[in-house]
Design a protein around this motif. Sequence first.
Motif, mmCIF file in Angstrom:
data_model
loop_
_atom_site.group_PDB
_atom_site.id
_atom_site.type_symbol
_atom_site.label_atom_id
_atom_site.label_comp_id
_atom_site.label_asym_id
_atom_site.label_seq_id
_atom_site.Cartn_x
_atom_site.Cartn_y
_atom_site.Cartn_z
ATOM 1 N N ALA A 5 0.839 -1.199 0.000
ATOM 2 C CA ALA A 5 0.000 0.000 0.000
ATOM 3 C C ALA A 5 0.874 1.249 0.000
ATOM 4 O O ALA A 5 1.205 1.805 1.048
ATOM 5 N N GLY A 6 1.278 1.664 -1.178
ATOM 6 C CA GLY A 6 2.062 2.877 -1.323
ATOM 7 C C GLY A 6 3.551 2.615 -1.331
ATOM 8 O O GLY A 6 4.042 1.549 -0.968
ATOM 9 N N GLY A 7 4.270 3.638 -1.782
ATOM 10 C CA GLY A 7 5.726 3.557 -1.794
ATOM 11 C C GLY A 7 6.275 3.079 -3.115
ATOM 12 O O GLY A 7 5.573 3.025 -4.128
ATOM 13 N N GLY A 8 7.560 2.722 -3.089
ATOM 14 C CA GLY A 8 8.259 2.291 -4.295
ATOM 15 C C GLY A 8 9.461 1.450 -3.944
ATOM 16 O O GLY A 8 9.359 0.558 -3.088
ATOM 17 N N ASP A 9 10.592 1.737 -4.558
ATOM 18 C CA ASP A 9 11.787 0.930 -4.371
ATOM 19 C C ASP A 9 12.219 0.851 -2.908
ATOM 20 O O ASP A 9 12.612 -0.211 -2.419
ATOM 21 N N THR A 10 12.151 1.968 -2.194
ATOM 22 C CA THR A 10 12.620 1.999 -0.813
ATOM 23 C C THR A 10 11.766 1.106 0.082
ATOM 24 O O THR A 10 12.286 0.337 0.905
ATOM 25 N N GLU A 11 10.456 1.190 -0.092
ATOM 26 C CA GLU A 11 9.545 0.366 0.714
ATOM 27 C C GLU A 11 9.691 -1.118 0.365
ATOM 28 O O GLU A 11 9.658 -1.990 1.247
ATOM 29 N N ALA A 12 9.840 -1.407 -0.923
ATOM 30 C CA ALA A 12 10.028 -2.798 -1.347
ATOM 31 C C ALA A 12 11.296 -3.372 -0.726
ATOM 32 O O ALA A 12 11.314 -4.513 -0.235
ATOM 33 N N ALA A 13 12.377 -2.591 -0.720
ATOM 34 C CA ALA A 13 13.640 -3.053 -0.144
ATOM 35 C C ALA A 13 13.515 -3.272 1.359
ATOM 36 O O ALA A 13 14.062 -4.244 1.907
ATOM 37 N N ALA A 14 12.799 -2.389 2.043
ATOM 38 C CA ALA A 14 12.616 -2.551 3.486
ATOM 39 C C ALA A 14 11.870 -3.843 3.796
ATOM 40 O O ALA A 14 12.225 -4.578 4.729
ATOM 41 N N PHE A 15 10.831 -4.116 3.024
ATOM 42 C CA PHE A 15 10.062 -5.349 3.211
ATOM 43 C C PHE A 15 10.946 -6.569 2.993
ATOM 44 O O PHE A 15 11.015 -7.478 3.830
ATOM 45 N N LEU A 16 11.652 -6.604 1.872
ATOM 46 C CA LEU A 16 12.436 -7.781 1.508
ATOM 47 C C LEU A 16 13.624 -7.993 2.444
ATOM 48 O O LEU A 16 13.937 -9.131 2.820
ATOM 49 N N ASP A 17 14.286 -6.910 2.842
ATOM 50 C CA ASP A 17 15.478 -7.046 3.677
ATOM 51 C C ASP A 17 15.154 -7.489 5.100
ATOM 52 O O ASP A 17 16.052 -7.939 5.831
ATOM 53 N N ALA A 18 13.897 -7.370 5.504
ATOM 54 C CA ALA A 18 13.503 -7.802 6.844
ATOM 55 C C ALA A 18 13.186 -9.301 6.902
ATOM 56 O O ALA A 18 13.056 -9.867 7.994
ATOM 57 N N LEU A 19 13.068 -9.943 5.758
ATOM 58 C CA LEU A 19 12.717 -11.361 5.719
ATOM 59 C C LEU A 19 13.911 -12.223 6.121
ATOM 60 O O LEU A 19 15.043 -11.943 5.752
ATOM 61 N N ARG A 20 13.627 -13.294 6.852
ATOM 62 C CA ARG A 20 14.694 -14.189 7.285
ATOM 63 C C ARG A 20 14.511 -15.613 6.758
ATOM 64 O O ARG A 20 15.486 -16.350 6.582
ATOM 65 N N ILE A 21 13.284 -16.038 6.531
ATOM 66 C CA ILE A 21 13.034 -17.382 5.993
ATOM 67 C C ILE A 21 12.907 -17.323 4.477
ATOM 68 O O ILE A 21 13.479 -18.145 3.761
ATOM 69 N N PHE A 22 12.169 -16.358 3.976
ATOM 70 C CA PHE A 22 12.083 -16.163 2.537
ATOM 71 C C PHE A 22 13.455 -15.753 2.012
ATOM 72 O O PHE A 22 14.070 -14.807 2.510
ATOM 73 N N GLY A 23 13.943 -16.449 1.010
ATOM 74 C CA GLY A 23 15.192 -16.055 0.379
ATOM 75 C C GLY A 23 14.936 -15.026 -0.704
ATOM 76 O O GLY A 23 13.837 -14.954 -1.274
ATOM 77 N N LEU A 24 15.926 -14.202 -0.983
ATOM 78 C CA LEU A 24 15.836 -13.234 -2.074
ATOM 79 C C LEU A 24 16.509 -13.853 -3.285
ATOM 80 O O LEU A 24 17.742 -13.886 -3.373
ATOM 81 N N GLY A 25 15.722 -14.372 -4.189
ATOM 82 C CA GLY A 25 16.305 -15.073 -5.325
ATOM 83 C C GLY A 25 15.297 -15.278 -6.428
ATOM 84 O O GLY A 25 14.082 -15.296 -6.192
ATOM 85 N N TYR A 26 15.818 -15.438 -7.635
ATOM 86 C CA TYR A 26 14.952 -15.668 -8.794
ATOM 87 C C TYR A 26 14.585 -17.143 -8.889
ATOM 88 O O TYR A 26 15.083 -17.973 -8.146
ATOM 89 N N SER A 27 13.731 -17.430 -9.834
ATOM 90 C CA SER A 27 13.135 -18.745 -10.041
ATOM 91 C C SER A 27 12.099 -19.001 -8.941
ATOM 92 O O SER A 27 11.818 -18.135 -8.093
ATOM 93 N N TRP A 28 11.499 -20.166 -8.986
ATOM 94 C CA TRP A 28 10.499 -20.583 -8.002
ATOM 95 C C TRP A 28 10.163 -22.044 -8.275
ATOM 96 O O TRP A 28 10.727 -22.667 -9.165
ATOM 97 N N GLY A 29 9.273 -22.599 -7.480
ATOM 98 C CA GLY A 29 8.871 -23.985 -7.677
ATOM 99 C C GLY A 29 9.702 -24.984 -6.913
ATOM 100 O O GLY A 29 9.442 -26.189 -6.969
ATOM 101 N N GLY A 30 10.722 -24.518 -6.187
ATOM 102 C CA GLY A 30 11.538 -25.411 -5.381
ATOM 103 C C GLY A 30 10.943 -25.594 -3.987
ATOM 104 O O GLY A 30 9.843 -25.144 -3.680
ATOM 105 N N PHE A 31 11.717 -26.231 -3.124
ATOM 106 C CA PHE A 31 11.247 -26.522 -1.765
ATOM 107 C C PHE A 31 11.246 -25.290 -0.877
ATOM 108 O O PHE A 31 10.568 -25.252 0.144
#
Length: 395
Positions: free
Chosen positions: A316-342
């Motif tokens: 809800a709102g924002g851009g690159d900065t907000e997206a980076a804050a969301f992603l950088d706070a994740l610890r279980i979700f990996g930051l990576g391309y592709s999908w469909g793996g375990f």
Amino acid sequence: MADDQEHIVPGVRTRIMHGGHAPSAFHGFVNPPVVRASTVLFPDTQTMRGNGQKYRYGLRGTPTTDALEAMLSELEGAHNTVLVPSGLAAVTLPLLAFLSAGDHLLVVDSVYSPTRQFAGSVLKRMGVETEYFHPSIGAEGLARLMRPTTRVVFLEAPGSNTFEMLDVRAMSDVAHAGNAVVMMDNTWATPLFFRPLEHGVDLSIHALTKYPGGHSDLMLGSVSATQESFGRLRETQMAIGINGAPDDTYLVIRGLKTMAVRLEHHQRAALQLAEWLEGMPGVARVLHPALPGFDGHALWKRQFSGASGLFSIVLAGGGDTEAAAFLDALRIFGLGYSWGGFESLAVYCNLADRTVAKAPSEGPVIRLQIGLEDPEDLQRDLEAGLAAVTALRQA
């Protein structure tokens, strides 16, 4: 009773377990051999000059590639299947097979981004004109775009990153009325949840790297085709000189055995999290076709028998900065391309290359691949991401 059982068609999970390879053909071993081959010897010159020997050179197929092609053809309801080194190669091979200089190509604008890059580079240099259409255009809108030179209509459903739905049968009928071939990227659903050829598609495309492989350790793609389109596809494959590597092929054979079980968890966990995210502050929209409130839900429900573990949220709102804050706070979700793996993954979707199906206006789009972890742990991780965005705005 035995005669009656012979006429019963086994369920899809049973066919996955037992398709593609007969143990009796190889000393009783339940898995096919991994054949690493280039040279194949012939018993004499007559056999070498003729077609009396099934295997002639490693590039043209081995017992390993035959096994996977047979399994995928069975799942797809296809005449036959070809294997290629990646999901992107599975996109580019059929386009090269059916397009020539002066042809017109129609592509849904929510397509996988590298497909667009190929059309704008290689196909453009070949003299092929590509035109993109909005996924909501419908059959009548597609019919207005058809030209005498339209040779291919390329579909993807749900759409990449934003998950728009299409009426596949209606669009296929329009394409065929204009003498065009229909190709569809069906990687999201797999043939367990959608079989494109039953809806009029001529060539069904898969990144086997994703759910069929399932373990983020291989690269492979496939194209499953009708009888009418297969000959040209195989001819082009051999002319270019590409086939699947034996070890990756074997890993997909192994991965297919558990794909149905894995997809059940992917589907259940993803829908649980998508429903929870719909009510969370900081989330403008959840882009998941199995949600009743999603614009394409009715089309999804009518055509598909299930949903995989990939969907997106719009912050809800924002851009690159907000997206980076969301992603950088994740610890279980990996930051990576592709999908469909375990494993669960998250990426910020750049949709700037779209021409008519523009990116959501509310905020950045975050694509989530829901893996095989406990959903409750993933929920806490997503809560941390949303909290990081809130803290950024309050700072």
